[in-house]
Scaffold this active site. Sequence first.
Site, PDB file in Angstrom:
ATOM      1  N   GLY A  55       0.837  -1.186   0.000  1.00  0.00           N
ATOM      2  CA  GLY A  55       0.000   0.000   0.000  1.00  0.00           C
ATOM      3  C   GLY A  55       0.872   1.235   0.000  1.00  0.00           C
ATOM      4  N   GLN A  60       3.152   9.754   1.297  1.00  0.00           N
ATOM      5  CA  GLN A  60       4.411   9.048   1.056  1.00  0.00           C
ATOM      6  C   GLN A  60       5.018   9.398  -0.295  1.00  0.00           C
ATOM      7  OE1 GLN A  60       2.833   4.984   2.282  1.00  0.00           O
ATOM      8  NE2 GLN A  60       4.992   4.904   2.914  1.00  0.00           N
ATOM      9  N   CYS A 103       7.554  -0.497   6.344  1.00  0.00           N
ATOM     10  CA  CYS A 103       6.986   0.685   5.698  1.00  0.00           C
ATOM     11  C   CYS A 103       7.973   1.172   4.644  1.00  0.00           C
ATOM     12  CB  CYS A 103       6.746   1.770   6.746  1.00  0.00           C
ATOM     13  SG  CYS A 103       6.094   3.307   6.080  1.00  0.00           S
ATOM     14  N   LEU A 104       7.453   1.550   3.490  1.00  0.00           N
ATOM     15  CA  LEU A 104       8.324   2.053   2.430  1.00  0.00           C
ATOM     16  C   LEU A 104       9.060   3.322   2.850  1.00  0.00           C
ATOM     17  CD1 LEU A 104       6.006   1.495  -0.670  1.00  0.00           C
ATOM     18  CD2 LEU A 104       7.910   0.062   0.115  1.00  0.00           C
ATOM     19  N   HIS A 145      -2.623   0.669   8.638  1.00  0.00           N
ATOM     20  CA  HIS A 145      -1.330   1.308   8.389  1.00  0.00           C
ATOM     21  C   HIS A 145      -1.507   2.535   7.484  1.00  0.00           C
ATOM     22  CE1 HIS A 145       3.161   0.872   7.571  1.00  0.00           C
ATOM     23  NE2 HIS A 145       2.791   1.701   6.620  1.00  0.00           N
ATOM     24  N   GLU A 146      -2.222   2.365   6.360  1.00  0.00           N
ATOM     25  CA  GLU A 146      -2.374   3.473   5.410  1.00  0.00           C
ATOM     26  C   GLU A 146      -3.228   4.600   5.982  1.00  0.00           C
ATOM     27  OE1 GLU A 146      -0.274   3.483   3.108  1.00  0.00           O
ATOM     28  OE2 GLU A 146       0.208   1.350   3.209  1.00  0.00           O
ATOM     29  N   HIS A 149      -1.044   6.731   8.129  1.00  0.00           N
ATOM     30  CA  HIS A 149      -0.220   7.676   7.362  1.00  0.00           C
ATOM     31  C   HIS A 149      -0.973   8.969   7.093  1.00  0.00           C
ATOM     32  CE1 HIS A 149       3.605   5.913   6.381  1.00  0.00           C
ATOM     33  NE2 HIS A 149       3.059   4.800   5.901  1.00  0.00           N
TER      34      HIS A 149
END
Length: 177
Positions: A55, A60, A103-104, A145-146, A149
Amino acid sequence: MSKRTTTRNGTARPIRLLGDPVLRTECDPVRTFDTALERLVDDMFVTMYEQDGAGVAANQVGSGLRVFVYDCEDDRGRRHVGHVVNPVLVAADGELLVESEGCLSLPGMRFETARHAHAVVEGVDVRNRPVRVEGTGYFARCLQHECGHLDGEVYIDVLSGDERREAMRAIRALQRP
């Protein structure tokens, strides 16, 4: 390119890393549903696939809008692919599952993170049509998670105890010259 493919057009955007203020700023609701929003979603999908993520939230990739994309499986092995504009996490319940999460925006780091086994997100799509996404297992983890963010959080914010201390030490070690 990841093993997952997409027919979407778009351009990969750089992933913002921890320390970039955009990651710690609550995102603004989308008010204009136009080709620029569609392009953002396409770019986010391309970026997610290029980075082999499950995701990506708009902040991000440097956008301050409330949008995320996803492509991941639930606990039954069913693949879920989509996007949500102006998402609201309306439920995060069920058993707390502690599993490795990454996480990216924090490349190479993974920590044992507690997330609820079930999550429901409501919002709209790029054409302002209602969307309700329900997930279990890994997909529920992704939805939580998303959404985090978009509220200006990163997953290390939900860590506690030894896991949080370990994460903070690892981050400080990366920031040293």
